[in-house]
Motif scaffolding. Sequence first.
Motif, PDB file in Angstrom:
ATOM      1  N   ARG A 146       0.462  -1.032   0.060  1.00  0.00           N
ATOM      2  CA  ARG A 146       0.001  -0.164  -0.146  1.00  0.00           C
ATOM      3  C   ARG A 146       0.802   1.067   0.298  1.00  0.00           C
ATOM      4  NH1 ARG A 146      -2.641   3.206   3.495  1.00  0.00           N
ATOM      5  NH2 ARG A 146      -1.634   2.300   4.988  1.00  0.00           N
ATOM      6  N   PHE A 147       1.597   1.075   0.731  1.00  0.00           N
ATOM      7  CA  PHE A 147       3.069   2.397   1.091  1.00  0.00           C
ATOM      8  C   PHE A 147       2.941   2.885  -0.649  1.00  0.00           C
ATOM      9  CE2 PHE A 147       7.069   3.712   0.879  1.00  0.00           C
ATOM     10  CZ  PHE A 147       7.103   5.029   1.833  1.00  0.00           C
ATOM     11  N   ASP A 192       6.517   9.580   6.030  1.00  0.00           N
ATOM     12  CA  ASP A 192       5.222  10.456   6.784  1.00  0.00           C
ATOM     13  C   ASP A 192       6.090  10.745   8.324  1.00  0.00           C
ATOM     14  OD1 ASP A 192       4.204  12.409   7.422  1.00  0.00           O
ATOM     15  OD2 ASP A 192       1.616  11.389   6.998  1.00  0.00           O
ATOM     16  N   ARG A 193       7.128  10.131   8.520  1.00  0.00           N
ATOM     17  CA  ARG A 193       7.786   9.622   9.972  1.00  0.00           C
ATOM     18  C   ARG A 193       8.658  11.199  10.779  1.00  0.00           C
ATOM     19  NH1 ARG A 193       5.727   4.395   8.694  1.00  0.00           N
ATOM     20  NH2 ARG A 193       5.013   3.158  10.427  1.00  0.00           N
ATOM     21  N   PRO A 194       8.611  12.411  10.948  1.00  0.00           N
ATOM     22  CA  PRO A 194       9.183  13.179  11.549  1.00  0.00           C
ATOM     23  C   PRO A 194      10.102  12.901  11.822  1.00  0.00           C
ATOM     24  CG  PRO A 194       6.623  13.893  11.271  1.00  0.00           C
ATOM     25  CD  PRO A 194       6.452  12.936  11.098  1.00  0.00           C
ATOM     26  N   GLU A 195       9.983  12.750  12.950  1.00  0.00           N
ATOM     27  CA  GLU A 195      11.186  12.570  13.952  1.00  0.00           C
ATOM     28  C   GLU A 195      11.996  11.722  13.558  1.00  0.00           C
ATOM     29  OE1 GLU A 195      10.323  11.252  17.514  1.00  0.00           O
ATOM     30  OE2 GLU A 195       8.095  12.966  18.226  1.00  0.00           O
ATOM     31  N   LEU A 196      11.997  10.535  13.083  1.00  0.00           N
ATOM     32  CA  LEU A 196      12.850   9.349  11.998  1.00  0.00           C
ATOM     33  C   LEU A 196      13.495   9.755  10.837  1.00  0.00           C
ATOM     34  CD1 LEU A 196      13.065   6.164  12.604  1.00  0.00           C
ATOM     35  CD2 LEU A 196      11.668   5.867  11.070  1.00  0.00           C
ATOM     36  N   THR A 197      12.471  10.400  10.192  1.00  0.00           N
ATOM     37  CA  THR A 197      13.220  10.478   8.796  1.00  0.00           C
ATOM     38  C   THR A 197      13.853  11.794   9.642  1.00  0.00           C
ATOM     39  OG1 THR A 197      11.477  11.964   8.138  1.00  0.00           O
ATOM     40  CG2 THR A 197      11.312   9.842   7.633  1.00  0.00           C
ATOM     41  N   GLY A 198      13.468  12.797  10.223  1.00  0.00           N
ATOM     42  CA  GLY A 198      14.550  14.223  10.616  1.00  0.00           C
ATOM     43  C   GLY A 198      16.283  13.495  10.845  1.00  0.00           C
ATOM     44  N   THR A 225      10.807  -0.643  17.194  1.00  0.00           N
ATOM     45  CA  THR A 225      10.107  -1.030  16.267  1.00  0.00           C
ATOM     46  C   THR A 225       9.450  -0.033  14.558  1.00  0.00           C
ATOM     47  OG1 THR A 225       9.167  -1.912  18.375  1.00  0.00           O
ATOM     48  CG2 THR A 225       7.928  -2.559  16.048  1.00  0.00           C
ATOM     49  N   GLU A 226       9.306   0.948  15.765  1.00  0.00           N
ATOM     50  CA  GLU A 226       9.121   2.290  14.409  1.00  0.00           C
ATOM     51  C   GLU A 226      10.204   2.149  13.525  1.00  0.00           C
ATOM     52  OE1 GLU A 226       9.019   6.488  15.985  1.00  0.00           O
ATOM     53  OE2 GLU A 226       7.591   6.695  14.369  1.00  0.00           O
ATOM     54  N   GLY A 227      11.071   2.275  13.548  1.00  0.00           N
ATOM     55  CA  GLY A 227      12.214   1.689  12.513  1.00  0.00           C
ATOM     56  C   GLY A 227      12.631   0.741  12.088  1.00  0.00           C
ATOM     57  N   HIS A 231      12.132   0.891   7.856  1.00  0.00           N
ATOM     58  CA  HIS A 231      12.533   0.231   6.471  1.00  0.00           C
ATOM     59  C   HIS A 231      11.480  -0.713   6.055  1.00  0.00           C
ATOM     60  CE1 HIS A 231      15.573  -3.230   6.472  1.00  0.00           C
ATOM     61  NE2 HIS A 231      15.800  -2.098   5.981  1.00  0.00           N
ATOM     62  N   ARG A 232      11.023  -1.868   6.661  1.00  0.00           N
ATOM     63  CA  ARG A 232       9.982  -2.265   6.212  1.00  0.00           C
ATOM     64  C   ARG A 232       9.192  -1.793   4.508  1.00  0.00           C
ATOM     65  NH1 ARG A 232       7.707  -7.817   7.263  1.00  0.00           N
ATOM     66  NH2 ARG A 232       6.186  -7.350   6.280  1.00  0.00           N
ATOM     67  N   LEU A 233       8.903  -0.953   4.925  1.00  0.00           N
ATOM     68  CA  LEU A 233       7.903   0.207   3.650  1.00  0.00           C
ATOM     69  C   LEU A 233       8.791   0.255   2.669  1.00  0.00           C
ATOM     70  CD1 LEU A 233       5.908   1.940   5.813  1.00  0.00           C
ATOM     71  CD2 LEU A 233       5.134   0.159   4.542  1.00  0.00           C
TER      72      LEU A 233
END
Lengths: 602, 251
Positions: A146-147, A192-198, A225-227, A231-233
């Motif tokens: 979907r992503f 669309d994960r601002p903190e992580l991608t920043g 987990t969020e990372g 990563h999967r996406l």
Amino acid sequence: MPGVRTLVAWYPDWPVVAAGHPPERPVAVVSANRVVACSPEARAEGVVQGLRRREAQGRCPELLVVQADPSRDLRAWEPAVMAVEALTPMVEVVRAGMLALATRGPSRYYGGDRALAGLMAQAIDTAVAASGVRGSGTLIGVADGRFAAELAARAVSARPAASGAAADAPVCVVPPGASATWLAPLPVTALDRPELTGLWARLGLRTLGEVAALDQRAVLARFGTEGADAHRLARGLDERPPAARVPPPDLAVSAVLDPPAERVDTVAFVARTLAEELHGRLAALGLACTRLAVEAETEHGEHLQRLWRHDGALTAGAVAERVRWQLDGWLRSQGDAGGTSGGLSLLRLRPDEIRPDHGRQLGFWGGSAQGDARVARALARVQGLLGPDGVVTAVIGGGRDPAEQVRLVPWGDERVQGRPAAWTPVSASRASAPPVSATPASASRASTARASASPASTARASASPASATRASTARASASRASAGTGRPARAPVELPPWPGRLPGPAPAVVHHPALPAEVRDREGNVVGVTGRGELSGAPATVTIAGAPVLEVKAWAGPWPIEERWWDDKGRRRARLQVVLSDGCARLLSREGGRWGVDATYD
Amino acid sequence: MGALAVLAARGGEPAPAAARLLDAPATLVPLLPEGGLRRGSTVAIGAGSASGAVSLALSLLAPASAGGAWCAAVALPDLGLVAAAEMGVALERLALIPRPGDQWPVIVAALLESVDIVVLRPPTRVRAGDARRLTARARERGAVLMVMDGAGAYGRWPEGADVRLEVTASVWTGLGSGHGHLQSREVEVAGSGRRGASRARSARVQLPAASPGGSPYGPPAGSPAGSPAGSVRGQPKPDSEMDPALAARAG
């Protein structure tokens, strides 16, 4: 394994479109003073998502500001969803303005991803146009996962419409298995994960391809987990497979009665047919109805409804019977308050609560026997006359007063204790426990029970804590018994002991509300209870609800109780047992400076 | 009598005499003409000259209820349900219709169809026709109609009952002047009625009964332990059940 081949239809700026304003005028939808969506014209003026309303208006003075309304957005989106559902089932609404579906079946049916996408775009645009709002048109992306599909749909809008794909098909199809490659050049902000991608951007990971090249375990270890999800996406996998939205089956059945029916048997005849139809529909879907709404309308537009609950499944016959009793109640009370003023013109049966039908095993001996079913029918019939709350059963739970311990449950509902308690009348150890009475010797044991009690059961029972003592002795004897036989005792569930509960026997008549009473001493002064839980004088006479004065023959107490002193539900009261000159024993209590008769030992 | 007998009684076959009787507490058996609650009969619990009518009704209910019979209490909003459970009434088989309103004859008639014992305190004046119909319905369906007679403000049950029980005296023990707590009560129950019960008799009964362990809490489910274990005609009750305070004073 690559993600499920998915089609995402995205309608850009849906909140703006749903608001129904012409796209020529710059529009911004704001929520909590921040811009959540804006039209392309507004975007051209420098309005972006997340901007303050004032600043947006500063950048674009002719900006039309609309308040966000998620329900409006979803409502406007519903025709599009239905249009797509007409082409294929299993549509997942991602949010207003976006839907996803797995393309495996539909693509083969309609002749490929591109054909399917074109069909979808056409269907959605037609549906949206038909509902009277205008927008820029749907964008469709097809990819693995979907992503990737969503990014593909967004990529259509990034491409200049004139130079790119054909104008009639705003579609971007990523070939099967190529999603990871397709995603690789995209920036990490697409996640669309601002903190992580920043953080990733600062670490030098700028594209999804760079992220995907990392070791999965290292990403999980470093970013959690969020990372790992991100990563999967980035590798073109699915975060989760699209969940299917199965169209809810329309199970309600109804019949119009023309001419309006005044007689119960006329309606009951229709009800029988309806009940069988409903039962057939439910059975075809493998469902059983546990709660049924019987709805009726009279010729004067009155709407009557009542819910029927049944712990087992309702059969066609049972449904028909209940409808008949219900109509009996309605038509009989004609003219009274709550009754009907005319004949019934519409009857509808709507299953309110359904579950998969697993069948039902009747007990062979006892349990759900034939006789129980007959009783249940009779009681359901009485419920038809009085309403579901008219027939109740009692469940004994925790509490300190006879009234508190009882919870009344409408017949047919689950019998659940109002408050937890170890009351359940079993336990051989309790039957063999020595008789306990309020002797001074038991006071010390009672105090240990009190010390171990939770705050919820703190009660200052001074004179007769027999029940608390009983609980502790029962436990003690149980442990003794297990020590004697050498068998390990099964760990009992720790339930509140409710110290301060009155010792038995319980009163046979419980007044609610309590009858007003007056308690006086020899000198004729009203007896009071001091803050230390002592009586101001020995009670000598009692007057109950204005009846003649009765003399006190014997009395004991006061047994003060202070419950929930830590919050505003707190109650302070003191109880007194008296035997009066009419030979009848009563339980008196004083609360808020007033005496009352809580119960009579009739 | 267990569930089997109950089922047999419902089966429509000619049931043996025992199946037509519901269990009654042993101490009250001398007052009942056939040694139990006969299916189809009407029992009136009179107000009597002393209190205890409600406890008497509950104690009559208890053995049958514990044996699997279904009971219903109509228009008794203030029934002490903890007391009922203590006496051995199975609450899961006791339906309560606390406020039947003016429709109570219809409701009682519906209940008599399938419930074994219906306890009723008429909330309004009883019409002779209603009383006759309900009595007949009980007889026809093999249910027991137990009427709390004269307990409300609406006078007597106009139809004669098969058995009539009244509490004529009651004495509480356990309560002193400022000490102790209510422990047990001895009542004298007078019985009268039509047919076999026409000879007036009386019995002394512990109400509520002292259960074997001395604890009125938690009668074992399904056993008749909750039935009054008092004495007939003034047998002295065991000393162990007397209040220690009173015993001390007596000794």
